[in-house]
Design a protein around this motif. Structure first.
Motif, PDB file in Angstrom:
ATOM      1  N   ASN A 197      41.903  40.149  38.063  1.00  0.00           N
ATOM      2  CA  ASN A 197      40.525  39.901  37.632  1.00  0.00           C
ATOM      3  C   ASN A 197      40.113  40.935  36.576  1.00  0.00           C
ATOM      4  OD1 ASN A 197      37.823  39.527  37.351  1.00  0.00           O
ATOM      5  ND2 ASN A 197      37.303  39.806  39.516  1.00  0.00           N
ATOM      6  N   SER A 235      36.696  42.694  37.380  1.00  0.00           N
ATOM      7  CA  SER A 235      36.424  43.470  38.596  1.00  0.00           C
ATOM      8  C   SER A 235      36.055  44.900  38.218  1.00  0.00           C
ATOM      9  CB  SER A 235      37.645  43.481  39.518  1.00  0.00           C
ATOM     10  OG  SER A 235      38.629  44.356  39.006  1.00  0.00           O
ATOM     11  N   ARG A 236      35.375  45.556  39.149  1.00  0.00           N
ATOM     12  CA  ARG A 236      35.007  46.952  38.870  1.00  0.00           C
ATOM     13  C   ARG A 236      36.248  47.819  38.791  1.00  0.00           C
ATOM     14  NH1 ARG A 236      31.560  48.846  43.268  1.00  0.00           N
ATOM     15  NH2 ARG A 236      33.089  47.607  44.382  1.00  0.00           N
ATOM     16  N   THR A 237      37.287  47.455  39.540  1.00  0.00           N
ATOM     17  CA  THR A 237      38.531  48.231  39.455  1.00  0.00           C
ATOM     18  C   THR A 237      39.104  48.155  38.043  1.00  0.00           C
ATOM     19  OG1 THR A 237      38.988  47.743  41.761  1.00  0.00           O
ATOM     20  CG2 THR A 237      40.845  48.479  40.421  1.00  0.00           C
ATOM     21  N   GLY A 242      36.633  48.872  43.492  1.00  0.00           N
ATOM     22  CA  GLY A 242      36.082  49.633  42.377  1.00  0.00           C
ATOM     23  C   GLY A 242      35.593  51.018  42.752  1.00  0.00           C
ATOM     24  N   GLY A 264      42.414  36.266  43.434  1.00  0.00           N
ATOM     25  CA  GLY A 264      43.500  36.550  42.489  1.00  0.00           C
ATOM     26  C   GLY A 264      44.191  35.278  42.019  1.00  0.00           C
ATOM     27  N   PHE A 269      42.402  33.534  39.156  1.00  0.00           N
ATOM     28  CA  PHE A 269      42.570  34.159  37.833  1.00  0.00           C
ATOM     29  C   PHE A 269      43.983  33.939  37.296  1.00  0.00           C
ATOM     30  CE2 PHE A 269      38.800  36.508  39.246  1.00  0.00           C
ATOM     31  CZ  PHE A 269      38.014  36.320  38.127  1.00  0.00           C
ATOM     32  N   ASP A 303      47.643  41.388  35.645  1.00  0.00           N
ATOM     33  CA  ASP A 303      48.859  40.603  35.883  1.00  0.00           C
ATOM     34  C   ASP A 303      49.019  40.439  37.384  1.00  0.00           C
ATOM     35  OD1 ASP A 303      51.161  39.203  35.326  1.00  0.00           O
ATOM     36  OD2 ASP A 303      52.281  40.901  34.496  1.00  0.00           O
ATOM     37  N   ASP A 305      45.413  44.218  38.765  1.00  0.00           N
ATOM     38  CA  ASP A 305      44.365  43.341  39.281  1.00  0.00           C
ATOM     39  C   ASP A 305      44.234  42.163  38.321  1.00  0.00           C
ATOM     40  OD1 ASP A 305      41.976  42.090  40.054  1.00  0.00           O
ATOM     41  OD2 ASP A 305      41.019  43.977  40.595  1.00  0.00           O
ATOM     42  N   LEU A 317      45.437  45.928  43.585  1.00  0.00           N
ATOM     43  CA  LEU A 317      44.458  45.252  44.455  1.00  0.00           C
ATOM     44  C   LEU A 317      43.502  46.269  45.103  1.00  0.00           C
ATOM     45  CD1 LEU A 317      46.830  43.289  43.960  1.00  0.00           C
ATOM     46  CD2 LEU A 317      46.719  42.639  46.332  1.00  0.00           C
ATOM     47  N   GLU A 318      42.946  47.102  44.274  1.00  0.00           N
ATOM     48  CA  GLU A 318      42.088  48.209  44.723  1.00  0.00           C
ATOM     49  C   GLU A 318      40.622  47.758  44.732  1.00  0.00           C
ATOM     50  OE1 GLU A 318      41.212  50.929  46.325  1.00  0.00           O
ATOM     51  OE2 GLU A 318      42.902  52.002  45.462  1.00  0.00           O
ATOM     52  N   ALA A 359      40.609  37.947  49.215  1.00  0.00           N
ATOM     53  CA  ALA A 359      40.938  38.648  47.956  1.00  0.00           C
ATOM     54  C   ALA A 359      42.118  37.955  47.264  1.00  0.00           C
ATOM     55  CB  ALA A 359      41.281  40.108  48.244  1.00  0.00           C
ATOM     56  N   LEU A 365      53.012  40.993  50.272  1.00  0.00           N
ATOM     57  CA  LEU A 365      53.447  40.216  49.099  1.00  0.00           C
ATOM     58  C   LEU A 365      54.657  40.822  48.410  1.00  0.00           C
ATOM     59  CD1 LEU A 365      50.003  39.530  47.351  1.00  0.00           C
ATOM     60  CD2 LEU A 365      51.472  37.827  48.436  1.00  0.00           C
ATOM     61  N   LEU A 372      50.718  40.780  40.953  1.00  0.00           N
ATOM     62  CA  LEU A 372      51.360  41.968  41.536  1.00  0.00           C
ATOM     63  C   LEU A 372      52.880  41.963  41.423  1.00  0.00           C
ATOM     64  CD1 LEU A 372      51.250  44.492  43.411  1.00  0.00           C
ATOM     65  CD2 LEU A 372      51.331  42.880  45.328  1.00  0.00           C
TER      66      LEU A 372
HETATM   67  P1  ATP Z   1      36.058  45.432  42.776  1.00  0.00           P
HETATM   68  O1  ATP Z   1      35.415  46.405  43.717  1.00  0.00           O
HETATM   69  O2  ATP Z   1      37.115  46.027  41.926  1.00  0.00           O
HETATM   70  O3  ATP Z   1      35.089  44.597  41.959  1.00  0.00           O
HETATM   71  P2  ATP Z   1      36.824  43.023  44.154  1.00  0.00           P
HETATM   72  O4  ATP Z   1      35.751  42.914  45.155  1.00  0.00           O
HETATM   73  O5  ATP Z   1      36.892  42.077  43.006  1.00  0.00           O
HETATM   74  O6  ATP Z   1      36.919  44.524  43.695  1.00  0.00           O
HETATM   75  P3  ATP Z   1      38.785  42.774  46.198  1.00  0.00           P
HETATM   76  O7  ATP Z   1      38.142  41.676  46.952  1.00  0.00           O
HETATM   77  O8  ATP Z   1      38.924  44.113  46.815  1.00  0.00           O
HETATM   78  O9  ATP Z   1      38.245  42.952  44.760  1.00  0.00           O
HETATM   79  O10 ATP Z   1      40.230  42.190  45.780  1.00  0.00           O
HETATM   80  C1  ATP Z   1      41.119  42.838  45.026  1.00  0.00           C
HETATM   81  C2  ATP Z   1      41.410  42.211  43.679  1.00  0.00           C
HETATM   82  O11 ATP Z   1      42.790  41.909  43.681  1.00  0.00           O
HETATM   83  C3  ATP Z   1      40.695  40.921  43.278  1.00  0.00           C
HETATM   84  O12 ATP Z   1      39.979  41.181  42.094  1.00  0.00           O
HETATM   85  C4  ATP Z   1      41.814  39.898  42.975  1.00  0.00           C
HETATM   86  O13 ATP Z   1      41.590  39.258  41.753  1.00  0.00           O
HETATM   87  C5  ATP Z   1      43.035  40.779  42.868  1.00  0.00           C
HETATM   88  N1  ATP Z   1      44.261  40.158  43.376  1.00  0.00           N
HETATM   89  C6  ATP Z   1      44.446  39.470  44.521  1.00  0.00           C
HETATM   90  N2  ATP Z   1      45.733  39.100  44.667  1.00  0.00           N
HETATM   91  C7  ATP Z   1      46.401  39.585  43.593  1.00  0.00           C
HETATM   92  C8  ATP Z   1      47.769  39.564  43.174  1.00  0.00           C
HETATM   93  N3  ATP Z   1      48.721  38.959  43.894  1.00  0.00           N
HETATM   94  N4  ATP Z   1      48.089  40.176  42.022  1.00  0.00           N
HETATM   95  C9  ATP Z   1      47.151  40.831  41.280  1.00  0.00           C
HETATM   96  N5  ATP Z   1      45.835  40.882  41.618  1.00  0.00           N
HETATM   97  C10 ATP Z   1      45.461  40.263  42.763  1.00  0.00           C
END
Ligand code: ATP
Length: 265
Positions: free
Chosen positions: A183, A186-188, A164, A40, A43, A198, A181, A161-162, A36, A83, A200
């Motif tokens: 991304n 992302s669904r979140t 969806g 991040g 992006f 932005d 997040d 970093l939740e 994950a 982090l 974290l």
């Molecule tokens: P979703 O279910 O929301 O689609 P996902 O599968 O994309 O989730 P996860 O694999 O659970 O997401 O990862 C969490 C998210 O956190 C990722 O979309 C990633 O871009 C983001 N992420 C990871 N590190 C950081 C960070 N340091 N700051 C902000 N966002 C981050």
């Protein structure tokens, strides 16, 4: 820990990776958390590793929501603790009523305790969620486990970093969801009432900085509207611009940092 030269153009990012890898070896971060993080990082590269103006707007509004909330909660997983434990605690200290709750996608009792210990080492008090006391309906497995005194009764939840499904489940309970997040697809991010696209540590610091002003204007239970889809569209546009701007090797897309000088031939 691996030794990284400060002259490496990706020094900070490599140091962060090494810290997370070490946290994974100690059991604080799940192996999936490392993946994950990589998502991040990509992006953030597109954004030029800086907070874009729409993220700053979202952060100022989020500070107001947290200030105006009666029972705000910040949900902390392994990556967040590894982090940004200090940033989490500084924000909690600046925000009256903000509870910290351990909430893990890949929960084991050991990892939940490790997250709480990491927060406590940074100065946190009364961390919730180590032994969950409530289950959110409609969510399979461990992701549903929360604290009766925390997320279960929150009015605003900050979820860095939740995933969806959980963000959607919180919203179904009537909780206002603020996501952090990187991304915007992302669904979140798509689900949150107020998505902050932005990194974290930058986002937590921006929230903390905005908090005194937000508290000075506090109106309990008042949540000024957010333009969630506009915020996501701005982030996507910033990434497109970052990807198409001319740049040099070792310079993140969109960054104003000077390109690396090519060695003379
Ligand atoms: P979703 O279910 O929301 O689609 P996902 O599968 O994309 O989730 P996860 O694999 O659970 O997401 O990862 C969490 C998210 O956190 C990722 O979309 C990633 O871009 C983001 N992420 C990871 N590190 C950081 C960070 N340091 N700051 C902000 N966002 C981050």
């Amino acid at each position: 820990m691996t030794r990284i030269s400060p002259r490496h153009p990706r020094y900070q990012s490599l140091r962060t990776r090494a810290r997370l890898a070490e946290a994974a070896r100690r059991g604080l971060v799940a192996p999936e958390g490392l993946i994950a993080h990589g998502r991040g990082e990509a992006f953030d590269y597109f954004l030029g590793e800086r907070s874009i103006p729409s993220a700053r707007r979202a952060e100022r509004l989020a500070a107001r929501w947290l200030a105006n909330a009666e029972r705000p909660v910040l949900s902390v997983n392994g990556n967040v603790a590894a982090l940004a434990a200090e940033g989490v605690v500084r924000l909690a200290e600046a925000t009256p009523r903000l509870a910290l709750e351990v909430n893990l996608f890949h929960r084991t009792p050991g990892r939940a305790r490790a997250v709480a210990r990491r927060l406590e080492a940074a100065g946190a008090k009364g961390v919730l969620g180590v032994r969950p006391t409530y289950r959110i309906a409609g969510l399979p497995s461990d992701r549903a486990d929360v604290d009766r005194l925390g997320i279960a009764r929150a009015d605003v939840c900050l979820v860095p970093l939740e995933d969806g499904d959980r963000a959607a489940a919180l919203r179904r309970r009537g909780i206002r969801v603020i996501s952090i997040d990187l991304n915007p697809l992302s669904r979140t991010s798509e689900t949150a009432d107020l998505p902050i696209v932005d990194e974290l540590t930058r986002a937590l610091e921006a929230l903390r900085t905005a908090m005194p002003g937000a508290l000075a204007r506090r109106r309990a239970g008042h949540f000024p509207p957010s333009d969630a889809s506009g915020l996501l569209a701005s982030a996507r546009r910033a990434m497109v611009v970052g990807l198409t701007r001319p740049r040099g090797p070792g310079t993140p897309a969109g960054s104003r940092r000077p390109a690396l000088r090519r060695p003379a031939r």
